[in-house]
Each structure stands twice: as C-alpha cells, then as structure tokens.
Enzyme design. Structure first.
Site, PDB file in Angstrom:
ATOM      1  N   TYR A  91       0.848  -1.198   0.000  1.00 58.15           N
ATOM      2  CA  TYR A  91       0.000   0.000   0.000  1.00 58.15           C
ATOM      3  C   TYR A  91       0.880   1.243   0.000  1.00 58.15           C
ATOM      4  CZ  TYR A  91      -4.300   2.609   0.963  1.00 58.15           C
ATOM      5  OH  TYR A  91      -5.380   3.443   0.869  1.00 58.15           O
ATOM      6  N   ASN A 190     -20.150  -4.920  -7.447  1.00 58.97           N
ATOM      7  CA  ASN A 190     -20.624  -5.556  -6.207  1.00 58.97           C
ATOM      8  C   ASN A 190     -19.695  -5.292  -5.029  1.00 58.97           C
ATOM      9  OD1 ASN A 190     -18.626  -7.139  -7.430  1.00 58.97           O
ATOM     10  ND2 ASN A 190     -19.245  -8.952  -6.275  1.00 58.97           N
ATOM     11  N   ARG A 215     -20.310 -15.625 -12.150  1.00 56.68           N
ATOM     12  CA  ARG A 215     -20.207 -16.566 -11.018  1.00 56.68           C
ATOM     13  C   ARG A 215     -21.393 -17.510 -11.044  1.00 56.68           C
ATOM     14  NH1 ARG A 215     -19.209 -12.641  -6.982  1.00 56.68           N
ATOM     15  NH2 ARG A 215     -18.697 -11.398  -8.810  1.00 56.68           N
ATOM     16  N   TYR A 283      -9.990   4.162  -8.833  1.00 57.49           N
ATOM     17  CA  TYR A 283      -9.875   4.240  -7.368  1.00 57.49           C
ATOM     18  C   TYR A 283      -9.311   2.956  -6.783  1.00 57.49           C
ATOM     19  CZ  TYR A 283     -14.062   1.356  -7.225  1.00 57.49           C
ATOM     20  OH  TYR A 283     -14.942   0.324  -7.391  1.00 57.49           O
TER      21      TYR A 283
HETATM   22  N1  NAP Z   1      -9.052   5.130  -3.817  1.00 57.44           N
HETATM   23  C1  NAP Z   1      -9.690   5.106  -2.680  1.00 57.44           C
HETATM   24  O1  NAP Z   1      -9.745   6.083  -1.950  1.00 57.44           O
HETATM   25  C2  NAP Z   1     -10.391   3.864  -2.286  1.00 57.44           C
HETATM   26  C3  NAP Z   1     -11.385   3.881  -1.317  1.00 57.44           C
HETATM   27  C4  NAP Z   1     -12.058   2.689  -1.036  1.00 57.44           C
HETATM   28  C5  NAP Z   1     -11.695   1.526  -1.663  1.00 57.44           C
HETATM   29  N2  NAP Z   1     -10.675   1.558  -2.565  1.00 57.44           N
HETATM   30  C6  NAP Z   1     -10.281   0.362  -3.304  1.00 57.44           C
HETATM   31  O2  NAP Z   1     -11.421  -0.096  -3.989  1.00 57.44           O
HETATM   32  C7  NAP Z   1     -11.348  -1.479  -4.176  1.00 57.44           C
HETATM   33  C8  NAP Z   1     -12.618  -2.130  -3.628  1.00 57.44           C
HETATM   34  O3  NAP Z   1     -12.686  -1.917  -2.215  1.00 57.44           O
HETATM   35  P1  NAP Z   1     -13.957  -2.453  -1.390  1.00 57.44           P
HETATM   36  O4  NAP Z   1     -13.748  -2.246   0.051  1.00 57.44           O
HETATM   37  O5  NAP Z   1     -15.167  -1.894  -2.012  1.00 57.44           O
HETATM   38  O6  NAP Z   1     -13.835  -3.985  -1.758  1.00 57.44           O
HETATM   39  P2  NAP Z   1     -14.723  -5.246  -1.362  1.00 57.44           P
HETATM   40  O7  NAP Z   1     -16.062  -4.844  -0.884  1.00 57.44           O
HETATM   41  O8  NAP Z   1     -13.884  -6.117  -0.520  1.00 57.44           O
HETATM   42  O9  NAP Z   1     -14.917  -5.935  -2.784  1.00 57.44           O
HETATM   43  C9  NAP Z   1     -13.836  -6.376  -3.537  1.00 57.44           C
HETATM   44  C10 NAP Z   1     -14.224  -6.273  -5.008  1.00 57.44           C
HETATM   45  O10 NAP Z   1     -13.100  -6.612  -5.808  1.00 57.44           O
HETATM   46  C11 NAP Z   1     -13.458  -7.624  -6.745  1.00 57.44           C
HETATM   47  N3  NAP Z   1     -12.292  -8.465  -7.005  1.00 57.44           N
HETATM   48  C12 NAP Z   1     -11.597  -9.209  -6.116  1.00 57.44           C
HETATM   49  N4  NAP Z   1     -10.554  -9.790  -6.731  1.00 57.44           N
HETATM   50  C13 NAP Z   1     -10.608  -9.412  -8.030  1.00 57.44           C
HETATM   51  C14 NAP Z   1      -9.812  -9.681  -9.184  1.00 57.44           C
HETATM   52  N5  NAP Z   1      -8.731 -10.468  -9.111  1.00 57.44           N
HETATM   53  N6  NAP Z   1     -10.173  -9.117 -10.358  1.00 57.44           N
HETATM   54  C15 NAP Z   1     -11.249  -8.336 -10.444  1.00 57.44           C
HETATM   55  N7  NAP Z   1     -12.034  -8.022  -9.401  1.00 57.44           N
HETATM   56  C16 NAP Z   1     -11.710  -8.562  -8.207  1.00 57.44           C
HETATM   57  C17 NAP Z   1     -14.570  -8.402  -6.058  1.00 57.44           C
HETATM   58  O11 NAP Z   1     -15.326  -9.038  -7.027  1.00 57.44           O
HETATM   59  P3  NAP Z   1     -15.778 -10.587  -6.879  1.00 57.44           P
HETATM   60  O12 NAP Z   1     -17.008 -10.574  -6.039  1.00 57.44           O
HETATM   61  O13 NAP Z   1     -16.016 -10.958  -8.278  1.00 57.44           O
HETATM   62  O14 NAP Z   1     -14.633 -11.321  -6.227  1.00 57.44           O
HETATM   63  C18 NAP Z   1     -15.337  -7.233  -5.402  1.00 57.44           C
HETATM   64  O15 NAP Z   1     -16.157  -6.589  -6.345  1.00 57.44           O
HETATM   65  C19 NAP Z   1     -10.062  -1.916  -3.479  1.00 57.44           C
HETATM   66  O16 NAP Z   1      -9.025  -1.951  -4.425  1.00 57.44           O
HETATM   67  C20 NAP Z   1      -9.820  -0.806  -2.477  1.00 57.44           C
HETATM   68  O17 NAP Z   1      -8.467  -0.692  -2.085  1.00 57.44           O
HETATM   69  C21 NAP Z   1     -10.033   2.691  -2.883  1.00 57.44           C
END
Ligand code: NAP
Length: 375
Positions: A91, A190, A215, A283
């Site tokens: 990170y 999702n 899925r 993001y």
């Molecule tokens: N930039 C920012 O400020 C910010 C803020 C918040 C979050 N984020 C980032 O946003 C992302 C999502 O966070 P979250 O908390 O919403 O996640 P989350 O609820 O844990 O969900 C994870 C998501 O990633 C998908 N995923 C997992 N492995 C994958 C892969 N190999 N290829 C494609 N998709 C995959 C999952 O899809 P499946 O159901 O198909 O596994 C699910 O849609 C993370 O990268 C997080 O670090 C960034």
C-alpha cells in the site's frame, strides 16, 4: 480443548476482567481515572502474507488521560482491501512497525481528558485519517485524530461509512456535474464502493450500468444489486460483446463518468463505452493489472483518466464544511434506509485470522467485519 468451549472460556474470563475494571473504576471514581484496561490488538511486526504475519497482543492501559486525549472502546471494524495491502507492504502508506491493523471502524468514547471540547463520553467516533489501527478493543487517542459521527444509525453502517460510501460520494460529485437521468458506469459493481455508488446514484436520480465478474449465483447477485437501485447489471464477458454497445445506445445518452476499481482489461472496456470527453476515475486495482488506455480512445473520444484517493481528500479536507455536509447527507440516507451497509459476515476480534483468510479469497459476496462487542 473443544474450540467453542475454549472461545466461551476466553470471553468469560474477559468478562471477569472487565467486571474487575469496572469495580476498580467505581472505587476510584473520585480520581476520574481508569486502570488496568486489557486492550487486545491485532498487530504485525513485518510486512508479508496477512495469513502469516498477524498476531494478537494484549496491553494494559492505565489513566489518567493527558490533556486533549480520549479513551475509546472500539465497536466494529471492517476488513478492507487497503488493510490487506497495508499488511503486505504494497500500500502507498507504510506505517512504522510494529503496527496495529485497521484503517476504518467505529468506537465509543468512554472518557475524555482536560481541554477536550468536541467530544464527550457516549459519542461515537471514527478515525480522522487512515492508519489509526482499528483492530483493537480500546485506544487512547488524541481527540483531533477522531471525528464524531451520528450515533443513531446501525453500528455496522457507522463502522463502514468512512471509506467506501465517502469514496462513492466524492467520485459522483467531484469530477462531472451530474444531472438527473445522466449515466455512470462501473466495474467491480458488487464491491462495497460499487454498492455505495449504486445507492447514492439512485438517490440522486443518476442511472448506473454495473459490471461484475461472472459466477455460479449470478442471478442472485444481479437481483441484489437491482434491489439496491442498479439500473443495469452485466458481466465482464457481456461488456466485451456487441450487445453491450446496444445496451449503451438504448440509454439515450452515453455514460459521462466511469469508475474503475479493477484495472487491466476491465478498465479498457469501461473506456470503450464512455461518451465523448467522458472521464474515468480509477480508485482501485483489484486485478493488480495496469490500466491500459487505447490511443484511439484518448484521441478521438478525448477521454480523461484520473485517480481518486479518499485518504488524500480527507487529509486536505479534515476540517472542511464540505466533509461535515457529506457525513450529514450520508447519515441521513442511512436513516432513510436508502444507503445500506454491504452484506457482511461478522467475526469476533478473536477470530481475525479466519476473517482475513476469507476476505482474501475472491467471489466472497460479503464484507468481513470484526466486532469487539464481547470485550
Ligand atoms: N481510492 C480510494 O480512496 C479507495 C477507497 C475505497 C476503496 N478503494 C479500493 O477499492 C477497491 C474495492 O474496495 P472495497 O472495500 O469496495 O472492496 P470489497 O467490498 O472487498 O470488494 C472487492 C471487489 O473486488 C473484486 N475483485 C476481487 N478480486 C478481483 C480480481 N482479481 N479481479 C477483479 N475483481 C476482483 C470483487 O469481485 P468478486 O465478487 O467478483 O470477487 C469485489 O467486487 C479496493 O481496491 C480498495 O483498495 C479505494
């Protein structure tokens, strides 16, 4: 020993400890201090595989609080991808080690030190910035490191409001001036961010085209996202077929804005379907693949690619009225049941290892959330 029995013995002995503390606090109430609170934290001393480097640590916290300090008891904290990446050392932020895990969560204020005006016992608070270390039972923190949050919403909503709903809110607000009927599209629809985008967009009369990975129980997922307000839900495979062009045409106006939480091919597909001068906000990078922009899309569609990082926005807006306005609006949406927390699986803090292992395998469908209720 039988593991269920082991867990119940552990929580029983903790209750005894808590009872002793309470007794001690009452006996010494006149000194307005606390003593011998057993704080349990999940910590790491080296970066690496989260299934290997985490351990639980107990520490005794004693009062009195210094001026400006606050004693809080954590209530709930989610397991977010940024927590996993932070432990791995991949990170952007690398806390000095050893570090307590957890960037997000909600706590209750137990006691405040001298000169603390903004908080009082009973308030609910969230960390002001990333890296607070929310996977613990108690903390003594500076009041300026905490933000008061409404305490008339479910604890799960309060524990998960700061990162994903705020990211969705800002991305929907800060890059394009959206009007009712406009269209945004997103991948990893999702995810917790994606679900927030769907719900906030719905509340603002903005239509959404949502892309998810295929899925076994796809129908169930499509139904779930539609019940939150998603207008269209399609798979990554569908988004690469000519039928996707037809879907976009049928909307009457092309998407002005796209949100990319995946990278790789998935991001390239989003770009292909954006309208002229559209903006793609990246993001997240869940596929761990770079974003590749076809040259023609840049030139002939004049698209812009930009990034968003919520921690940076918080840093720049720690005291801003805009931040308070955003939390007020999000809390109101939660009260009105227009912004639900992501479907979650709750784990006792003791079971952090299972929560982490489960969070790291894909296609989970449920956010893993730690509870400190039993401590
Ligand atoms: N930039 C920012 O400020 C910010 C803020 C918040 C979050 N984020 C980032 O946003 C992302 C999502 O966070 P979250 O908390 O919403 O996640 P989350 O609820 O844990 O969900 C994870 C998501 O990633 C998908 N995923 C997992 N492995 C994958 C892969 N190999 N290829 C494609 N998709 C995959 C999952 O899809 P499946 O159901 O198909 O596994 C699910 O849609 C993370 O990268 C997080 O670090 C960034």
């Amino acid at each position: 020993m039988n593991s269920a029995l082991n867990i119940s013995l552990k929580s029983f002995s903790r209750r005894l400890l808590r009872h002793d503390n309470y007794y001690f606090v009452c006996r010494h109430a006149l000194r307005r201090s606390f003593s011998d609170i057993q704080s349990i934290s999940v910590v790491y001393s080296e970066y690496g595989d989260p299934n290997k480097v985490l351990k639980s640590e107990q520490k005794v916290i004693n009062g009195p609080l210094k001026s400006g300090e606050v004693l809080v008891k954590m209530m709930m904290a989610p397991v977010n991808p940024s927590d996993i990446n932070m432990i791995e050392g991949s990170y952007f932020l690398k806390p000095p080690l050893p570090a307590i895990v957890g960037n997000e969560g909600v706590a209750e204020v137990m006691e405040v030190g001298a000169d603390v005006q903004a908080l009082k016992a009973g308030d609910w608070v969230i960390p002001n910035q990333a890296g607070f270390g929310t996977w613990r039972t108690h903390a003594v923190a500076k009041s300026m490191d905490l933000k008061r949050i409404c305490n008339d919403i479910p604890p799960l909503s309060a524990a998960t409001i700061a990162v994903n709903p705020c990211t969705a809110y800002r991305m929907l607000k800060d890059f394009v001036s959206l009007k009712p009927g406009d269209v945004v599209m997103q991948n990893s629809a999702n995810s917790a961010v994606g679900q927030s985008v769907i719900q906030i967009a719905k509340a603002w009369d903005v239509r959404t085209v949502n892309i998810v990975r295929d899925r076994e129980n796809l129908d169930e997922l499509v139904e779930q996202l539609k019940s939150m307000g998603a207008d269209h839900v399609v798979t990554e495979e569908f988004s690469r077929k000519p039928a996707m062009k037809d879907l976009i045409k049928s909307l009457g106006k092309p998407p002005k804005l796209a949100f990319n939480g995946v990278g790789g091919k998935s991001a390239t597909e989003l770009l292909r379907h954006l309208g002229q001068k559209g903006i793609m906000v990246t993001y997240g990078g869940m596929s761990r693949q770079p974003v590749i922009v076809p040259t023609g899309v840049f030139i002939f569609k004049e698209v812009s690619c930009i990034g968003y990082w919520n921690s940076q926005w918080n840093y720049e807006n720690a005291e801003s009225l805009e931040r308070d306005k955003m939390f007020d609006e999000l809390c109101q949406m939660i009260r009105e049941c227009r912004l639900l927390p992501p479907p979650s699986e709750i784990y006792n803090l003791d079971n952090y290892a299972q929560a982490v292992e489960s969070a790291m395998s894909g296609f989970q469908g449920k956010k893993k959330v730690l509870t400190m209720e039993d401590f």
